[in-house]
Design a protein around this motif. Structure first.
Motif, PDB file in Angstrom:
ATOM      1  N   SER A 121       0.813  -1.218   0.000  1.00 38.94           N
ATOM      2  CA  SER A 121       0.000   0.000   0.000  1.00 38.94           C
ATOM      3  C   SER A 121       0.854   1.279   0.000  1.00 38.94           C
ATOM      4  CB  SER A 121      -0.953  -0.002   1.199  1.00 38.94           C
ATOM      5  OG  SER A 121      -0.223  -0.218   2.372  1.00 38.94           O
ATOM      6  N   TYR A 122       2.190   1.100  -0.061  1.00 39.80           N
ATOM      7  CA  TYR A 122       3.076   2.268  -0.091  1.00 39.80           C
ATOM      8  C   TYR A 122       3.827   2.355  -1.422  1.00 39.80           C
ATOM      9  CZ  TYR A 122       2.296   2.960   4.880  1.00 39.80           C
ATOM     10  OH  TYR A 122       1.704   3.213   6.091  1.00 39.80           O
ATOM     11  N   CYS A 123       4.246   3.555  -1.782  1.00 42.09           N
ATOM     12  CA  CYS A 123       5.110   3.752  -2.953  1.00 42.09           C
ATOM     13  C   CYS A 123       6.425   2.999  -2.727  1.00 42.09           C
ATOM     14  CB  CYS A 123       5.447   5.229  -3.127  1.00 42.09           C
ATOM     15  SG  CYS A 123       4.029   6.296  -3.418  1.00 42.09           S
ATOM     16  N   THR A 124       7.136   2.690  -3.799  1.00 44.76           N
ATOM     17  CA  THR A 124       8.466   2.099  -3.663  1.00 44.76           C
ATOM     18  C   THR A 124       9.500   3.225  -3.725  1.00 44.76           C
ATOM     19  OG1 THR A 124       8.786   1.879  -6.039  1.00 44.76           O
ATOM     20  CG2 THR A 124       7.680   0.041  -4.922  1.00 44.76           C
ATOM     21  N   TRP A 125      10.717   2.918  -3.273  1.00 40.01           N
ATOM     22  CA  TRP A 125      11.782   3.934  -3.339  1.00 40.01           C
ATOM     23  C   TRP A 125      12.032   4.362  -4.784  1.00 40.01           C
ATOM     24  CZ3 TRP A 125      12.720   6.773   0.529  1.00 40.01           C
ATOM     25  CH2 TRP A 125      12.771   6.282   1.845  1.00 40.01           C
ATOM     26  N   SER A 126      11.929   3.420  -5.740  1.00 40.17           N
ATOM     27  CA  SER A 126      12.215   3.842  -7.121  1.00 40.17           C
ATOM     28  C   SER A 126      11.117   4.757  -7.658  1.00 40.17           C
ATOM     29  CB  SER A 126      12.489   2.646  -8.033  1.00 40.17           C
ATOM     30  OG  SER A 126      11.306   1.925  -8.250  1.00 40.17           O
ATOM     31  N   GLN A 127       9.863   4.508  -7.258  1.00 46.47           N
ATOM     32  CA  GLN A 127       8.786   5.442  -7.656  1.00 46.47           C
ATOM     33  C   GLN A 127       9.022   6.823  -7.052  1.00 46.47           C
ATOM     34  OE1 GLN A 127       5.505   3.029  -6.148  1.00 46.47           O
ATOM     35  NE2 GLN A 127       4.655   2.855  -8.214  1.00 46.47           N
ATOM     36  N   LEU A 128       9.416   6.842  -5.770  1.00 51.12           N
ATOM     37  CA  LEU A 128       9.646   8.125  -5.097  1.00 51.12           C
ATOM     38  C   LEU A 128      10.807   8.878  -5.743  1.00 51.12           C
ATOM     39  CD1 LEU A 128       9.151   6.869  -1.433  1.00 51.12           C
ATOM     40  CD2 LEU A 128       7.643   8.464  -2.632  1.00 51.12           C
ATOM     41  N   LYS A 129      11.830   8.117  -6.138  1.00 51.18           N
ATOM     42  CA  LYS A 129      12.984   8.755  -6.773  1.00 51.18           C
ATOM     43  C   LYS A 129      12.585   9.373  -8.112  1.00 51.18           C
ATOM     44  CE  LYS A 129      17.795   8.541  -7.468  1.00 51.18           C
ATOM     45  NZ  LYS A 129      19.062   7.986  -7.140  1.00 51.18           N
ATOM     46  N   GLU A 130      11.769   8.652  -8.854  1.00 52.01           N
ATOM     47  CA  GLU A 130      11.309   9.207 -10.133  1.00 52.01           C
ATOM     48  C   GLU A 130      10.511  10.498  -9.906  1.00 52.01           C
ATOM     49  OE1 GLU A 130       8.554   7.151 -12.935  1.00 52.01           O
ATOM     50  OE2 GLU A 130       8.439   9.262 -13.566  1.00 52.01           O
ATOM     51  N   MET A 131       9.631  10.475  -8.888  1.00 57.80           N
ATOM     52  CA  MET A 131       8.857  11.680  -8.597  1.00 57.80           C
ATOM     53  C   MET A 131       9.770  12.830  -8.182  1.00 57.80           C
ATOM     54  SD  MET A 131       5.220  10.559  -6.995  1.00 57.80           S
ATOM     55  CE  MET A 131       5.772  10.238  -5.353  1.00 57.80           C
ATOM     56  N   ALA A 132      10.831  12.496  -7.415  1.00 55.27           N
ATOM     57  CA  ALA A 132      11.765  13.543  -6.969  1.00 55.27           C
ATOM     58  C   ALA A 132      12.457  14.202  -8.161  1.00 55.27           C
ATOM     59  CB  ALA A 132      12.794  12.955  -6.019  1.00 55.27           C
ATOM     60  N   GLN A 133      12.590  13.444  -9.254  1.00 59.75           N
ATOM     61  CA  GLN A 133      13.215  14.022 -10.455  1.00 59.75           C
ATOM     62  C   GLN A 133      12.207  14.826 -11.280  1.00 59.75           C
ATOM     63  OE1 GLN A 133      14.719  10.294 -11.806  1.00 59.75           O
ATOM     64  NE2 GLN A 133      16.603  10.471 -10.627  1.00 59.75           N
ATOM     65  N   ASN A 134      10.939  14.803 -10.870  1.00 57.72           N
ATOM     66  CA  ASN A 134       9.886  15.490 -11.626  1.00 57.72           C
ATOM     67  C   ASN A 134       8.983  16.339 -10.736  1.00 57.72           C
ATOM     68  OD1 ASN A 134       9.964  14.430 -14.582  1.00 57.72           O
ATOM     69  ND2 ASN A 134      10.341  12.641 -13.306  1.00 57.72           N
ATOM     70  N   GLY A 135       9.590  17.118  -9.871  1.00 53.14           N
ATOM     71  CA  GLY A 135       8.817  18.123  -9.141  1.00 53.14           C
ATOM     72  C   GLY A 135       8.466  17.794  -7.706  1.00 53.14           C
ATOM     73  N   ALA A 136       8.750  16.567  -7.253  1.00 54.05           N
ATOM     74  CA  ALA A 136       8.377  16.224  -5.876  1.00 54.05           C
ATOM     75  C   ALA A 136       9.535  16.467  -4.910  1.00 54.05           C
ATOM     76  CB  ALA A 136       7.960  14.759  -5.786  1.00 54.05           C
ATOM     77  N   THR A 137       9.183  16.909  -3.719  1.00 51.41           N
ATOM     78  CA  THR A 137      10.130  16.933  -2.611  1.00 51.41           C
ATOM     79  C   THR A 137       9.766  15.743  -1.740  1.00 51.41           C
ATOM     80  OG1 THR A 137      10.199  19.339  -2.659  1.00 51.41           O
ATOM     81  CG2 THR A 137      10.935  18.279  -0.624  1.00 51.41           C
ATOM     82  N   ILE A 138      10.726  14.859  -1.473  1.00 49.27           N
ATOM     83  CA  ILE A 138      10.462  13.712  -0.600  1.00 49.27           C
ATOM     84  C   ILE A 138      10.986  14.105   0.783  1.00 49.27           C
ATOM     85  CG2 ILE A 138      10.814  11.229  -0.230  1.00 49.27           C
ATOM     86  CD1 ILE A 138       9.328  12.022  -2.897  1.00 49.27           C
ATOM     87  N   ALA A 139      10.069  14.173   1.757  1.00 56.88           N
ATOM     88  CA  ALA A 139      10.440  14.713   3.063  1.00 56.88           C
ATOM     89  C   ALA A 139      10.065  13.750   4.183  1.00 56.88           C
ATOM     90  CB  ALA A 139       9.782  16.077   3.258  1.00 56.88           C
ATOM     91  N   ASN A 140      10.486  14.126   5.383  1.00 58.31           N
ATOM     92  CA  ASN A 140      10.525  13.243   6.547  1.00 58.31           C
ATOM     93  C   ASN A 140       9.191  13.185   7.314  1.00 58.31           C
ATOM     94  OD1 ASN A 140      11.252  12.019   9.002  1.00 58.31           O
ATOM     95  ND2 ASN A 140      13.254  13.032   9.059  1.00 58.31           N
TER      96      ASN A 140
END
Ligand SMILES: [Zn+2]
Length: 351
Positions: A121-140
């Motif tokens: 039910s959670y995103c994977t690290w590779s999905q999050l990394k892709e989003m980070a390269q396209n406008g997302a800030t991945i935060a704590n």
């Protein structure tokens, strides 16, 4: 020479006036089959995004926008920031494509353990990394989504535990994404003054889940967000929230939300304002209107629960209209009521 008032009138009616405040929206799931109260359907979500554009809002990078306001510089135009808590898979699958298509930046506050454990039910690290390269800030949002401060009045090692929880999540995000931000969101929006102070020293900007708007007098380790899910998911339901302004108050003077008092008093000194119509200020505790008492000089009001609060989380929202009706000025205080620790019953620290 153009009289001054013409410029003022133009900026008032054009809707492109510089903005002194920022509203941040909070999402969890963007899906049609997840729990109602924490979900925004895909149809409501896309309707919201289109509505923001239609009303002339710019969707801004949260960290940069907060830094500007904190430095006393207004934002170029009226702005909103979008945040998603936990890192649920529907954000990667459903929200991300819509945001990417529109070129909108956003922030995902992730809890790192469930991602490390590959929970479906959670995103994977590779999905999050892709989003980070396209406008997302991945935060704590911590490692394990603990109630960080519930034991703060009774358990000696609570602070070290909370600090480790946050620092380890930050390290994990840096390792997996390659970059980190100074943004943090409290699980369940729960914080106390001690944790806030530590986050400030560490350089974090931190968000709760209480409603409200961000302005120059905000508390930078207790920033508010408006929930955009459940009953608030439609553009119509969000209308008064995206236009909201902060009630002019020194937010760092608000009381510690963590308390053993079941009828805690919220006493607030308001700053003078030519815009806010204080006589119409109302306070709502868990959605129910409660009495507001002003001092004789009308500079301070207080609102107390009319009957004892149960243990757990309660929210008190106070709003006052503009002298001309709208927008509304908001202030929200969360209470976290915990049981009184009996001397002989205090848990022994176990490390
Ligand atoms: Zn969360």
């Amino acid at each position: 020479m153009v009289p001054k008032y013409i410029g003022l009138i133009v900026s008032l009616i054009s809707g492109s006036a510089a903005a002194e405040s920022l509203n941040v929206l909070l999402y969890h799931h963007v899906a049609d089959d997840t729990p109602f109260s924490t979900s925004t359907t895909v149809a409501d979500f896309t309707a919201q995004l289109d509505d923001f554009v239609e009303k002339g809002y710019q969707i801004v990078n949260l960290e940069q926008a907060v830094a500007r306001i904190r430095a006393g510089k207004p934002l170029a135009q009226k702005s909103l920031a979008l945040t998603f808590d936990d890192g649920f898979s529907s954000v990667c699958k459903n929200a991300y494509p819509e945001l990417k298509k529109r070129g909108m930046p956003f922030t995902v506050f992730v809890t790192t353990d469930p991602i490390d454990h590959h929970y479906p039910s959670y995103c994977t690290w590779s999905q999050l990394k892709e989003m980070a390269q396209n406008g997302a800030t991945i935060a704590n949002h911590t490692r394990d989504h603990a109630h960080l401060v519930r034991g703060a009045l009774s358990e000696a090692p609570w602070l070290t535990r909370a600090q480790d929880n946050i620092s380890q999540a930050q390290q994990r995000i840096e390792n997996k994404i390659g970059q980190t931000s100074a943004l943090f969101a409290y699980p369940y929006g729960e914080y106390n003054n001690t944790l806030k102070q530590w986050l400030d020293v560490q350089g974090y900007i931190a968000f709760g889940q209480q409603s409200g708007s961000i302005g120059t007098t905000s508390d930078w380790q207790a920033l508010p967000r408006f929930n955009a899910a459940g009953h608030y998911a439609t553009p119509k339901a969000l209308k008064l929230k995206i236009t909201a302004s902060p009630l002019p108050v020194d937010y760092q003077q608000l009381p510690d939300p963590l308390t053993q008092n079941t009828q805690p008093d919220l006493s607030v000194k308001v700053l003078p304002s030519k815009r806010v119509y204080y006589p119409h200020l109302q306070c709502f505790l868990n959605g129910q209107a409660i009495d507001v008492v002003w001092n004789s000089s009308q500079t301070q009001f207080s609102a107390t629960p009319p009957k004892p609060l149960t243990q757990g989380r309660h929210r008190l929202n106070c709003t006052a209209p503009h002298r001309q009706g709208t927008p509304y000025y908001w202030l929200s205080q969360q209470w976290i009521v915990v049981p009184e620790a009996l001397e002989g019953n205090k848990p022994t620290p176990t490390g």
